[in-house]
Design an enzyme around this catalytic site. Structure first.
Site, PDB file in Angstrom:
ATOM      1  N   GLY A 152       5.552   8.480   1.196  1.00 35.00           N
ATOM      2  CA  GLY A 152       6.574   8.238   2.221  1.00 35.00           C
ATOM      3  C   GLY A 152       7.480   7.091   1.794  1.00 35.00           C
ATOM      4  N   HIS A 153       6.860   5.988   1.316  1.00 37.06           N
ATOM      5  CA  HIS A 153       7.667   4.863   0.826  1.00 37.06           C
ATOM      6  C   HIS A 153       8.510   5.295  -0.377  1.00 37.06           C
ATOM      7  CE1 HIS A 153       4.230   2.443   2.634  1.00 37.06           C
ATOM      8  NE2 HIS A 153       5.284   1.957   3.248  1.00 37.06           N
ATOM      9  N   HIS A 183       2.886   4.588  -0.409  1.00 35.68           N
ATOM     10  CA  HIS A 183       2.507   6.002  -0.536  1.00 35.68           C
ATOM     11  C   HIS A 183       3.791   6.818  -0.740  1.00 35.68           C
ATOM     12  CE1 HIS A 183       3.807   6.163   3.619  1.00 35.68           C
ATOM     13  NE2 HIS A 183       2.917   5.247   3.945  1.00 35.68           N
ATOM     14  N   ARG A 199      -2.321   3.042   6.783  1.00 38.77           N
ATOM     15  CA  ARG A 199      -3.574   2.855   7.527  1.00 38.77           C
ATOM     16  C   ARG A 199      -4.496   4.088   7.456  1.00 38.77           C
ATOM     17  NH1 ARG A 199      -0.242  -0.459  11.307  1.00 38.77           N
ATOM     18  NH2 ARG A 199      -1.181  -2.522  11.350  1.00 38.77           N
ATOM     19  N   GLY A 244      11.419   4.694   7.996  1.00 40.59           N
ATOM     20  CA  GLY A 244      10.868   6.008   8.313  1.00 40.59           C
ATOM     21  C   GLY A 244      10.958   6.315   9.807  1.00 40.59           C
ATOM     22  N   LYS A 277       8.794   7.969  11.318  1.00 41.00           N
ATOM     23  CA  LYS A 277       7.452   7.949  11.901  1.00 41.00           C
ATOM     24  C   LYS A 277       7.312   6.772  12.866  1.00 41.00           C
ATOM     25  CE  LYS A 277       3.578   6.465   9.997  1.00 41.00           C
ATOM     26  NZ  LYS A 277       2.897   5.712  11.074  1.00 41.00           N
ATOM     27  N   ALA A 295       0.864  -1.184   0.000  1.00 38.60           N
ATOM     28  CA  ALA A 295       0.000   0.000   0.000  1.00 38.60           C
ATOM     29  C   ALA A 295       0.905   1.240   0.000  1.00 38.60           C
ATOM     30  CB  ALA A 295      -0.965  -0.002   1.177  1.00 38.60           C
ATOM     31  N   SER A 318       0.588   7.326   6.128  1.00 41.39           N
ATOM     32  CA  SER A 318       0.576   5.955   6.628  1.00 41.39           C
ATOM     33  C   SER A 318      -0.389   5.154   5.768  1.00 41.39           C
ATOM     34  CB  SER A 318       0.082   5.957   8.080  1.00 41.39           C
ATOM     35  OG  SER A 318      -0.330   4.657   8.445  1.00 41.39           O
TER      36      SER A 318
END
Ligand code: PAF
Length: 273
Positions: free
Chosen positions: A33-34, A31, A184, A144, A146, A29, A182
């Protein structure tokens, strides 16, 4: 880009390659960030390997293992467009056997904060990351900030087990409204997402307090908790970069972490000061 499902096949293929390997382990999934992790890996290494594996051992009974977003085709496109060389997409049956050897997260730092809300979660994370590192044998691996506690525990594992990989921490990417990216976040309804913004609001307030020289951890926590009141707060914790409790913020050596639930979605965020 080559998509490989078998751990042993990937191990063999990578052994035949020359040069440095940048590795981005994910649960899919993907995004932005990845993508920022993949781009950093692309810039610094000869080869880039991404893994997509929703690791069952890091989910507790009753958590969202089955519901976790799976976007195989879209993720493959993202990897292809980002210049990934190998995409590793194993099945759980290839990654785990019966009656296995596994790793335990450290008994203090693996069982506080998220490790307290999700006991055993970090043992599952460390076990799978160890397996993935052994399969890929990366020069550098990208994670990350996060997931700050996860990052610290992986750095600890690498140091404790004398592993040959450099861990590269990467800044948290945010949506326009400040919500930390995220996989999620897709679970959030409009109203839950609105409520979730209290998290970044509380972290920004904490930063402003520090900028005004309010360094007392208890006062900062109090302000943050007042902002976070509409959410189901798991913890607001202020620690040094070794994850030890502190009474006063030390500039350059402090992380302020929040975990809160909006609706049924567990959200993590933090600020490094
Ligand atoms: O952060 C994640 O996506 C996962 O915890 C990781 C590191 C890929 C291990 O399953």
């Amino acid at each position: 880009m080559r998509v490989v499902h078998s751990p042993l096949e990937l191990k063999k293929l990578l052994k035949e390659e020359q040069g440095t390997i940048g590795f981005v382990p994910t649960m899919g999934a993907l995004h932005l960030g990845h993508r920022s992790l993949i781009e950093a890996a692309r810039e610094a290494n000869d080869l880039v390997v991404v893994s997509i594996f929703v690791n069952p051992t890091q989910f507790l009974e009753g958590e969202d293992l089955d519901a976790y977003p799976r976007r195989e085709e879209a993720d493959k496109k993202v990897c292809e467009l980002s210049g990934v060389d190998y995409l590793f997409y194993p099945d759980a049956s290839e990654m785990y056997g019966e009656d296995e050897v596994s790793l335990n997260a450290p008994s203090v730092r693996g069982y506080i904060m998220e490790g307290n809300s999700r006991p055993g979660h970090f043992s599952g994370v460390l076990t799978v990351v160890n397996k993935l590192f052994n399969i890929v044998n990366p020069t550098r691996a990208y994670f990350g900030k996060k997931d700050a506690q996860q990052l610290m525990l992986i750095e600890t594992m690498v140091a404790n087990l004398f592993m040959n990989v450099e861990i590269v921490p990467m800044a948290t990417l945010r949506e326009k409204d400040g919500l930390a990216m995220s996989s999620r976040n897709v679970y959030l309804s409009e109203q839950e997402r609105e409520e979730a913004l209290k998290i970044i609001k509380s972290l920004r307030t904490a930063t402003q307090m520090v900028m005004k020289n309010e360094l007392h951890v208890s006062r900062i926590r109090e302000e943050m908790l007042a902002i976070l009141a509409p959410l189901d707060v798991e913890y607001v914790t202020i620690v040094n970069r070794s994850f030890e409790p502190i009474e006063h913020v030390e500039i350059g050596n402090t992380i302020i972490l929040v975990e809160a639930i909006s609706g049924t979605t567990r959200l993590l965020d933090n600020i490094w000061i």
